[in-house]
Design an enzyme around this catalytic site. Structure first.
Site, PDB file in Angstrom:
ATOM      1  N   LYS A 138       4.501  -3.116  -9.750  1.00  0.00           N
ATOM      2  CA  LYS A 138       5.503  -1.869  -9.676  1.00  0.00           C
ATOM      3  C   LYS A 138       6.283  -2.196  -9.345  1.00  0.00           C
ATOM      4  O   LYS A 138       7.900  -1.875  -9.891  1.00  0.00           O
ATOM      5  CB  LYS A 138       4.475  -0.604  -8.350  1.00  0.00           C
ATOM      6  CG  LYS A 138       3.026  -0.260  -8.662  1.00  0.00           C
ATOM      7  CD  LYS A 138       2.740   0.174  -7.390  1.00  0.00           C
ATOM      8  CE  LYS A 138       2.622  -0.385  -5.658  1.00  0.00           C
ATOM      9  NZ  LYS A 138       1.675  -0.995  -5.780  1.00  0.00           N
ATOM     10  N   ARG A 142       0.814   7.349  -0.819  1.00  0.00           N
ATOM     11  CA  ARG A 142      -0.110   6.237  -0.925  1.00  0.00           C
ATOM     12  C   ARG A 142      -1.494   7.208  -0.189  1.00  0.00           C
ATOM     13  O   ARG A 142      -2.372   6.404  -0.759  1.00  0.00           O
ATOM     14  CB  ARG A 142      -0.118   5.285   0.283  1.00  0.00           C
ATOM     15  CG  ARG A 142       0.411   4.087  -0.990  1.00  0.00           C
ATOM     16  CD  ARG A 142       0.355   2.685   0.612  1.00  0.00           C
ATOM     17  NE  ARG A 142       0.119   1.377   0.099  1.00  0.00           N
ATOM     18  CZ  ARG A 142       1.175   0.967  -0.289  1.00  0.00           C
ATOM     19  NH1 ARG A 142       2.877   1.227  -0.368  1.00  0.00           N
ATOM     20  NH2 ARG A 142       1.163  -0.213  -0.417  1.00  0.00           N
ATOM     21  N   ARG A 158       2.156 -15.809  -5.061  1.00  0.00           N
ATOM     22  CA  ARG A 158       3.338 -15.833  -5.588  1.00  0.00           C
ATOM     23  C   ARG A 158       4.253 -15.795  -4.052  1.00  0.00           C
ATOM     24  O   ARG A 158       3.528 -15.647  -3.105  1.00  0.00           O
ATOM     25  CB  ARG A 158       3.748 -13.956  -5.477  1.00  0.00           C
ATOM     26  CG  ARG A 158       3.282 -12.783  -4.635  1.00  0.00           C
ATOM     27  CD  ARG A 158       2.861 -11.907  -5.236  1.00  0.00           C
ATOM     28  NE  ARG A 158       3.035 -10.393  -4.113  1.00  0.00           N
ATOM     29  CZ  ARG A 158       2.701  -9.608  -3.697  1.00  0.00           C
ATOM     30  NH1 ARG A 158       2.910  -8.986  -4.978  1.00  0.00           N
ATOM     31  NH2 ARG A 158       2.868  -8.530  -3.179  1.00  0.00           N
ATOM     32  N   ARG A 164       5.308 -13.301   1.553  1.00  0.00           N
ATOM     33  CA  ARG A 164       4.994 -11.969   2.611  1.00  0.00           C
ATOM     34  C   ARG A 164       3.468 -12.431   3.112  1.00  0.00           C
ATOM     35  O   ARG A 164       2.164 -12.986   2.970  1.00  0.00           O
ATOM     36  CB  ARG A 164       4.639 -10.587   1.801  1.00  0.00           C
ATOM     37  CG  ARG A 164       5.978 -10.035   1.353  1.00  0.00           C
ATOM     38  CD  ARG A 164       5.508  -8.673   0.576  1.00  0.00           C
ATOM     39  NE  ARG A 164       4.269  -8.196   0.568  1.00  0.00           N
ATOM     40  CZ  ARG A 164       4.076  -7.209  -0.216  1.00  0.00           C
ATOM     41  NH1 ARG A 164       4.708  -7.002  -1.351  1.00  0.00           N
ATOM     42  NH2 ARG A 164       3.259  -6.801   0.366  1.00  0.00           N
ATOM     43  N   ARG A 182      -6.243  -4.716   1.575  1.00  0.00           N
ATOM     44  CA  ARG A 182      -4.905  -3.547   1.271  1.00  0.00           C
ATOM     45  C   ARG A 182      -5.439  -3.071  -0.484  1.00  0.00           C
ATOM     46  O   ARG A 182      -4.890  -1.669  -0.916  1.00  0.00           O
ATOM     47  CB  ARG A 182      -3.848  -4.009   0.319  1.00  0.00           C
ATOM     48  CG  ARG A 182      -3.015  -5.097   1.286  1.00  0.00           C
ATOM     49  CD  ARG A 182      -2.084  -5.998   1.283  1.00  0.00           C
ATOM     50  NE  ARG A 182      -0.908  -5.903   0.595  1.00  0.00           N
ATOM     51  CZ  ARG A 182      -1.051  -6.607  -0.234  1.00  0.00           C
ATOM     52  NH1 ARG A 182      -0.649  -7.908   0.344  1.00  0.00           N
ATOM     53  NH2 ARG A 182       0.425  -6.890  -1.320  1.00  0.00           N
TER      54      ARG A 182
HETATM   55  P1  ADP Z   1       1.381  -3.720  -2.150  1.00  0.00           P
HETATM   56  O1  ADP Z   1       2.024  -5.175  -2.689  1.00  0.00           O
HETATM   57  O2  ADP Z   1       0.330  -3.402  -1.180  1.00  0.00           O
HETATM   58  O3  ADP Z   1       1.774  -2.530  -3.136  1.00  0.00           O
HETATM   59  P2  ADP Z   1       3.735  -2.160  -0.663  1.00  0.00           P
HETATM   60  O4  ADP Z   1       5.216  -3.413  -0.337  1.00  0.00           O
HETATM   61  O5  ADP Z   1       4.280  -0.874  -1.436  1.00  0.00           O
HETATM   62  O6  ADP Z   1       2.425  -3.395  -0.996  1.00  0.00           O
HETATM   63  O7  ADP Z   1       3.064  -2.170   1.221  1.00  0.00           O
HETATM   64  C1  ADP Z   1       3.372  -3.206   1.971  1.00  0.00           C
HETATM   65  C2  ADP Z   1       2.215  -2.643   3.412  1.00  0.00           C
HETATM   66  O8  ADP Z   1       3.505  -1.546   4.020  1.00  0.00           O
HETATM   67  C3  ADP Z   1       1.274  -1.570   3.327  1.00  0.00           C
HETATM   68  O9  ADP Z   1      -0.292  -2.654   3.263  1.00  0.00           O
HETATM   69  C4  ADP Z   1       1.280  -0.753   4.363  1.00  0.00           C
HETATM   70  O10 ADP Z   1       0.940  -1.431   5.591  1.00  0.00           O
HETATM   71  C5  ADP Z   1       2.477  -0.602   4.737  1.00  0.00           C
HETATM   72  N1  ADP Z   1       2.925   0.357   3.475  1.00  0.00           N
HETATM   73  C6  ADP Z   1       4.012   0.898   2.456  1.00  0.00           C
HETATM   74  N2  ADP Z   1       4.389   1.937   2.028  1.00  0.00           N
HETATM   75  C7  ADP Z   1       3.238   2.547   2.475  1.00  0.00           C
HETATM   76  C8  ADP Z   1       2.720   4.329   2.432  1.00  0.00           C
HETATM   77  N3  ADP Z   1       2.930   4.945   1.342  1.00  0.00           N
HETATM   78  N4  ADP Z   1       2.531   4.510   3.299  1.00  0.00           N
HETATM   79  C9  ADP Z   1       0.921   3.560   4.261  1.00  0.00           C
HETATM   80  N5  ADP Z   1       1.750   2.946   4.212  1.00  0.00           N
HETATM   81  C10 ADP Z   1       2.734   1.806   3.338  1.00  0.00           C
END
Ligand code: ADP
Ligand code: ZN
Length: 214
Positions: free
Chosen positions: A13, A88, A127, A161, A172
């Site tokens: 994404k 989410r 990564r 990360r 996740r």
């Molecule tokens: P991913 O690679 O898992 O899609 P993101 O960078 O979108 O990772 O998100 C990393 C973390 O940030 C998630 O695992 C969660 O803890 C938090 N997070 C991000 N966006 C949201 C959201 N919309 N609602 C709740 N938690 C979120």
């Protein structure tokens, strides 16, 4: 245009959102990036969410919806929004409806990136990125041409990360399956969901998304 990119962690994404930013001058609204910035800057929100993110759990709907609302408020009405990693949960999907309405925007499309879960764990756990320019690399699929030196900027520092380890990745995925995938029907009822094969190459995925937006 206001679009949501939906898909499990590691589906690509962020990469695709960045390309839409480059090609169309849209703005990427990534709650993950916003939260990581908050953690890095040790803001009150950052201190609250750090452990939750490291465990791979979702932070509260109130926190992320406030971040999105603030970000949209700072954008000109002509700039399209790409929501990446938000909404989410069902509560976030409903909050987004209200936030968009408050800004006179409508949701045009939800693009779901479909991917195979085993491939995701492999993608995510390898990564890393250049600490200076952000270029992405991978232990098994895309190492820098010269070991330890960024191809793009010559930087020699890289970062990973803290939530990209296997155990957290599994959490996740579980969060995605149980809380995020179930919001798709909300958008399917409106007839705005399109699916893209996220296992194709990054360029092919970009072409498919471009075709949907044309
Ligand atoms: P991913 O690679 O898992 O899609 P993101 O960078 O979108 O990772 O998100 C990393 C973390 O940030 C998630 O695992 C969660 O803890 C938090 N997070 C991000 N966006 C949201 C959201 N919309 N609602 C709740 N938690 C979120
Ligand atoms: Zn670099």
């Amino acid at each position: 245009m206001n679009i949501i990119l939906l898909g499990p962690p590691g589906a690509g994404k962020g990469t695709q959102a960045q390309r839409l930013v480059d090609n169309h001058g849209m703005k990427q609204l990534s709650t993950g990036d916003m939260l990581r910035a908050a953690v890095k800057n040790e803001t009150p929100t950052g201190l609250k969410v750090k452990a939750i993110m490291e465990a791979g759990e979702l932070v509260s709907d109130e926190i992320v919806s406030a971040l999105i609302s603030d970000e949209l408020a700072s954008m000109g009405p002509e700039t399209g929004a790409i929501f990446d990693g938000y909404p989410r949960t069902a509560a976030q999907a409903h909050a987004l409806d209200q936030i968009l309405e408050a800004h006179g925007r409508t949701l045009d499309k939800v693009i779901e990136l479909e991917v195979d879960e085993d491939a995701l764990v492999d993608r995510i756990t390898g990564r890393f990125t250049c600490a200076s320019c952000g270029t992405g690399y991978h232990d098994r699929h895309k190492l820098p041409k010269v070991e330890g030196v960024c191809d793009v900027c010559g930087g020699t520092e890289f970062k990973r990360r803290p939530d990209d380890n296997e155990e957290t990745v599994r959490t996740r995925m579980q969060e995605y399956r149980s809380k995020t995938a179930p919001i798709l029907p909300i958008y399917e009822e409106r007839g705005i969901v399109s699916r893209v094969d996220g296992m194709a190459s990054m360029d092919e995925v970009t072409s498919s998304i471009e075709a949907l937006l044309a």
